[in-house]
Design a protein around this motif. Structure first.
Motif, PDB file in Angstrom:
ATOM      1  N   ALA A 126       1.821   1.698  -3.490  1.00 29.34           N
ATOM      2  CA  ALA A 126       0.908   2.406  -4.189  1.00 29.34           C
ATOM      3  C   ALA A 126       0.616   3.735  -4.148  1.00 29.34           C
ATOM      4  O   ALA A 126       0.600   4.774  -4.942  1.00 29.34           O
ATOM      5  CB  ALA A 126      -0.600   1.584  -3.873  1.00 29.34           C
ATOM      6  N   ASN A 127       0.749   4.181  -2.531  1.00 29.17           N
ATOM      7  CA  ASN A 127       0.603   5.531  -2.417  1.00 29.17           C
ATOM      8  C   ASN A 127       1.741   6.388  -2.666  1.00 29.17           C
ATOM      9  O   ASN A 127       1.444   7.572  -2.608  1.00 29.17           O
ATOM     10  CB  ASN A 127       0.007   5.650  -0.867  1.00 29.17           C
ATOM     11  N   GLN A 173      -7.211  -2.045   6.912  1.00 33.22           N
ATOM     12  CA  GLN A 173      -8.535  -1.758   6.383  1.00 33.22           C
ATOM     13  C   GLN A 173      -9.057  -2.526   5.223  1.00 33.22           C
ATOM     14  O   GLN A 173     -10.456  -2.762   5.067  1.00 33.22           O
ATOM     15  CB  GLN A 173      -8.329  -0.295   5.697  1.00 33.22           C
ATOM     16  N   LEU A 198     -12.607  -4.466   5.273  1.00 31.53           N
ATOM     17  CA  LEU A 198     -13.741  -4.345   4.201  1.00 31.53           C
ATOM     18  C   LEU A 198     -14.186  -5.796   3.725  1.00 31.53           C
ATOM     19  O   LEU A 198     -15.340  -6.055   3.474  1.00 31.53           O
ATOM     20  CB  LEU A 198     -13.009  -3.543   2.966  1.00 31.53           C
ATOM     21  N   PHE A 211      -4.338  -8.320  -1.755  1.00 31.92           N
ATOM     22  CA  PHE A 211      -3.175  -7.874  -2.401  1.00 31.92           C
ATOM     23  C   PHE A 211      -3.610  -6.797  -3.354  1.00 31.92           C
ATOM     24  O   PHE A 211      -3.213  -5.679  -3.467  1.00 31.92           O
ATOM     25  CB  PHE A 211      -2.363  -8.824  -3.040  1.00 31.92           C
ATOM     26  N   TYR A 212      -4.962  -7.096  -4.152  1.00 31.83           N
ATOM     27  CA  TYR A 212      -5.282  -6.161  -4.949  1.00 31.83           C
ATOM     28  C   TYR A 212      -5.685  -4.732  -4.367  1.00 31.83           C
ATOM     29  O   TYR A 212      -5.566  -3.733  -4.770  1.00 31.83           O
ATOM     30  CB  TYR A 212      -6.745  -6.839  -5.522  1.00 31.83           C
ATOM     31  N   MET A 213      -6.178  -4.845  -3.165  1.00 31.88           N
ATOM     32  CA  MET A 213      -6.854  -3.530  -2.293  1.00 31.88           C
ATOM     33  C   MET A 213      -5.562  -3.125  -1.994  1.00 31.88           C
ATOM     34  O   MET A 213      -5.672  -1.609  -2.039  1.00 31.88           O
ATOM     35  CB  MET A 213      -7.435  -4.091  -1.193  1.00 31.88           C
ATOM     36  N   GLN A 214      -4.686  -3.534  -1.547  1.00 28.52           N
ATOM     37  CA  GLN A 214      -3.361  -2.973  -1.127  1.00 28.52           C
ATOM     38  C   GLN A 214      -2.688  -2.231  -2.226  1.00 28.52           C
ATOM     39  O   GLN A 214      -2.006  -1.083  -1.924  1.00 28.52           O
ATOM     40  CB  GLN A 214      -2.131  -3.923  -0.551  1.00 28.52           C
ATOM     41  N   GLN A 215      -2.729  -3.034  -3.307  1.00 29.37           N
ATOM     42  CA  GLN A 215      -2.118  -2.260  -4.627  1.00 29.37           C
ATOM     43  C   GLN A 215      -2.800  -1.034  -4.774  1.00 29.37           C
ATOM     44  O   GLN A 215      -2.351   0.001  -5.570  1.00 29.37           O
ATOM     45  CB  GLN A 215      -2.084  -3.075  -5.760  1.00 29.37           C
ATOM     46  N   ARG A 216      -4.105  -0.762  -4.602  1.00 31.01           N
ATOM     47  CA  ARG A 216      -4.993   0.416  -4.580  1.00 31.01           C
ATOM     48  C   ARG A 216      -4.695   1.484  -3.563  1.00 31.01           C
ATOM     49  O   ARG A 216      -5.226   2.302  -3.395  1.00 31.01           O
ATOM     50  CB  ARG A 216      -6.224   0.224  -4.894  1.00 31.01           C
ATOM     51  N   GLY A 217      -3.534   1.259  -2.753  1.00 29.01           N
ATOM     52  CA  GLY A 217      -3.208   1.950  -1.588  1.00 29.01           C
ATOM     53  C   GLY A 217      -4.130   1.719  -0.363  1.00 29.01           C
ATOM     54  O   GLY A 217      -3.771   2.629   0.767  1.00 29.01           O
ATOM     55  N   ILE A 218      -5.013   0.684  -0.059  1.00 26.87           N
ATOM     56  CA  ILE A 218      -5.507   0.606   1.054  1.00 26.87           C
ATOM     57  C   ILE A 218      -4.722  -0.292   1.996  1.00 26.87           C
ATOM     58  O   ILE A 218      -4.211  -1.418   1.550  1.00 26.87           O
ATOM     59  CB  ILE A 218      -6.758  -0.141   0.775  1.00 26.87           C
ATOM     60  N   PRO A 219      -4.647   0.192   3.315  1.00 31.11           N
ATOM     61  CA  PRO A 219      -3.824  -0.435   4.212  1.00 31.11           C
ATOM     62  C   PRO A 219      -4.240  -1.975   4.290  1.00 31.11           C
ATOM     63  O   PRO A 219      -5.394  -1.940   4.370  1.00 31.11           O
ATOM     64  CB  PRO A 219      -3.690   0.374   5.466  1.00 31.11           C
ATOM     65  N   LYS A 220      -3.521  -2.813   4.856  1.00 30.59           N
ATOM     66  CA  LYS A 220      -3.936  -4.203   4.899  1.00 30.59           C
ATOM     67  C   LYS A 220      -4.944  -4.414   5.877  1.00 30.59           C
ATOM     68  O   LYS A 220      -6.028  -5.142   5.506  1.00 30.59           O
ATOM     69  CB  LYS A 220      -2.581  -4.876   5.318  1.00 30.59           C
ATOM     70  N   ASP A 257       0.799  -1.188   0.013  1.00 32.39           N
ATOM     71  CA  ASP A 257      -0.071  -0.056   0.081  1.00 32.39           C
ATOM     72  C   ASP A 257       0.785   1.180   0.084  1.00 32.39           C
ATOM     73  O   ASP A 257       0.352   2.366  -0.641  1.00 32.39           O
ATOM     74  CB  ASP A 257      -1.097  -0.014   1.072  1.00 32.39           C
TER      75      ASP A 257
END
Ligand SMILES: Nc1ncnc2c1ncn2[C@@H]1O[C@H](COP(=O)(O)OP(=O)(O)O)[C@@H](O)[C@H]1O
Ligand SMILES: [Mg+2]
Lengths: 250, 222
Positions: free
Chosen positions: A76-77, B188, B192, B177-186, A73
């Motif tokens: 990404a950020n 969180q 979700l 991993f897909y969500m983390q790749q979009r910047g969402i911390p693990k 993350d």
């Protein structure tokens, strides 16, 4: 912007990347080609920090920072975006909630307040228009039940929302029909700023008719064995990979 | 019109649904409950059993379709943690024909907690044209959490549609991993995914206040 040095990586105990070097400057478009199984997706997985892959040697610097030391993350950020070859379906998580979470995570990372509901909607509508996306798609769960083409479009749409500084497009062109390919590629060109760099992973040359690469690399035996300009992609399209691989067989 | 009955921590409860009656029953974190429901002709039962407390619990739900054309829908969700032990039993008896029953029970287990799900589904010889389904899905958040799922189908009529399914797994690593790749911390991203897992049950709750309450209690445990 991105400096990959002597990168070695394994997956499932097998060494796939064997000393890969690649330098990407600001605003440059690099095409990465290579046969199925050459390790192109492995490189995207390693760069984005997929825990299934292990880096055994080498360094990667991204905007001057140690990329491999960061969590997925954080990467990404910091502005790294991957358009997945196989986008993941997440039943029960709506596209809207997912996008909000992603955007606000980035804003938090940058020390900004969360986006207001109306600003979010405005941004979403603007980017939907760019990629000719019907908003119905965004009311569904993430990628759930999307066609192959819708999934790829949705990846580029997310890229538009997040405005990365380095985008990796992993076979974003495969599974798209001619019209969808044009929309996605033209959408990408509209999203692009002079500062944004990209790695375009593709088997085919047709994506590169829209997105003109500054460099074309061929991945073979875990390394980039040859680099050229757009004419190399044309040549591969005509002649395949055999002639390159023969030259670099050890 | 549907009537509602909220049962909290009573030990033995008997309920009868009269002919044509529609009823919703909500169970909010009972500790020890043996609930028996008799359904008369054409009655319609919608039951939600929610376990979101920190105590051990034993919940037994017994449904008898005693006359034709009954509908039974049982939904359950549990989110356990610590050393909690939660046992859930359902016994659904199709005594007569043309009945429908469906069951969806979803559990999330953290820490060292234990959940057992025992689902008995009995279709007696006279219960032709029965449609009965049972699903149990479990999500383990730690290696030391344990789930035991025992579906038991006994079908003595031949013209029926019945099925059951049970799965136990971890959070989908690819989705994380897909969500983390979009910047969402693990953390969180995990939250979700858990909410999404339980939402399949939560969204079937018709009462908005109860639904909001369940969502709030789930979020408190995340
Ligand atoms: N999770 C995995 N476990 C084991 N082997 C894998 C895994 N993922 C990829 N591989 C292997 O790694 C090699 C490179 O794969 P990949 O990077 O996907 O190639 P490309 O994207 O160039 O087609 C292939 O031989 C593939 O079978
Ligand atoms: Mg690939």
């Amino acid at each position: 912007m991105l400096d990959i040095n002597n990168l070695h990586a394994t997956v499932g105990g097998k060494e796939i990347l064997k000393g890969l070097n690649l330098h990407i400057g600001e605003g440059e478009i690099h095409a990465l080609m290579g046969r199925n199984g050459a390790g192109k997706s492995t490189l995207s997985a390693v760069l984005t920090g997929n825990p299934a892959y292990t880096v055994t040697e080498g360094t990667v610097r991204f905007n001057g920072k140690d990329l491999l030391g960061m969590s997925p993350d954080e990467r990404a950020n910091e502005g790294l975006f991957l358009s997945f070859q196989y986008p993941v379906e997440i039943p029960g998580v709506s596209m809207v909630n997912f996008l909000k979470a992603a955007l606000n995570a980035k804003r938090k990372y940058q020390g900004l307040e969360p986006l207001s509901a109306s600003d979010f909607l405005k941004l979403k509508r603007e980017k939907e228009k760019l990629l000719e996306i019907t908003s119905g798609m965004q009311n569904r769960s993430v990628n759930e039940g999307f066609s192959g083409g819708e999934k790829k479009k949705n990846e580029v749409f997310q890229m538009a929302m997040l405005q990365p500084c380095l985008a990796i497009l992993d076979e974003t062109d495969s599974g798209l029909d001619v019209d969808a390919l044009r929309i996605v590629a033209e959408g990408f060109n509209k999203i692009r700023t002079d500062k944004m760099s990209a790695i375009i992973i593709t088997h085919y040359e047709r994506m590169l008719d829209y997105i003109h690469p500054d460099y074309v690399h061929v991945l073979y035996n875990g390394r980039i064995v040859t680099t050229g300009d757009a004419s190399l992609a044309k040549e591969i399209d005509d002649r395949g990979f055999d002639w390159i691989e023969e030259k670099y067989n050890d | 019109m549907s009537e509602e009955l909220l049962i909290n921590n009573s030990e033995k409860v008997e309920v009868e649904l009269s002919a044509g009656e529609q009823r919703q029953i909500r169970l909010l974190s009972p500790r020890n409950l043996h609930l028996t429901i008799h359904q008369k002709q054409g009655s319609d039962l919608l039951l939600h059993a929610v376990s979101l407390a920190d105590e051990d619990a034993h919940i037994s739900i017994n449904v008898f379709q005693e006359e034709p054309d009954c509908t039974t829908a049982l939904y359950g969700l549990a989110f356990t943690r610590g050393k909690q032990v939660v046992n859930i039993e359902t016994h659904v008896f199709h005594n007569v024909g043309h009945g429908k029953s469906s069951q969806l029970f979803k559990n999330v287990l953290a820490d060292d907690s234990r959940v057992s799900f025992y689902g008995e589904l009995k279709v007696l010889p006279d219960a032709q044209k029965t449609e009965a389904f049972q699903t149990n899905r479990n999500l383990l958040l730690s290696r030391s959490a344990k789930v035991e799922t025992r579906p038991q189908l006994e079908i003595y009529a031949d013209d029926v549609k019945c099925s059951h399914g049970a799965t136990t797994g971890q959070l989908d690593a690819n989705a994380l991993f897909y969500m983390q790749q979009r910047g969402i911390p693990k953390e969180q991203a995990q939250r979700l995914l858990l909410q999404a897992f339980l939402e399949e049950v939560v969204q079937t709750i018709p009462d908005e206040k109860f639904q909001a309450d369940v969502r709030r209690q789930i979020n408190e445990r995340l």
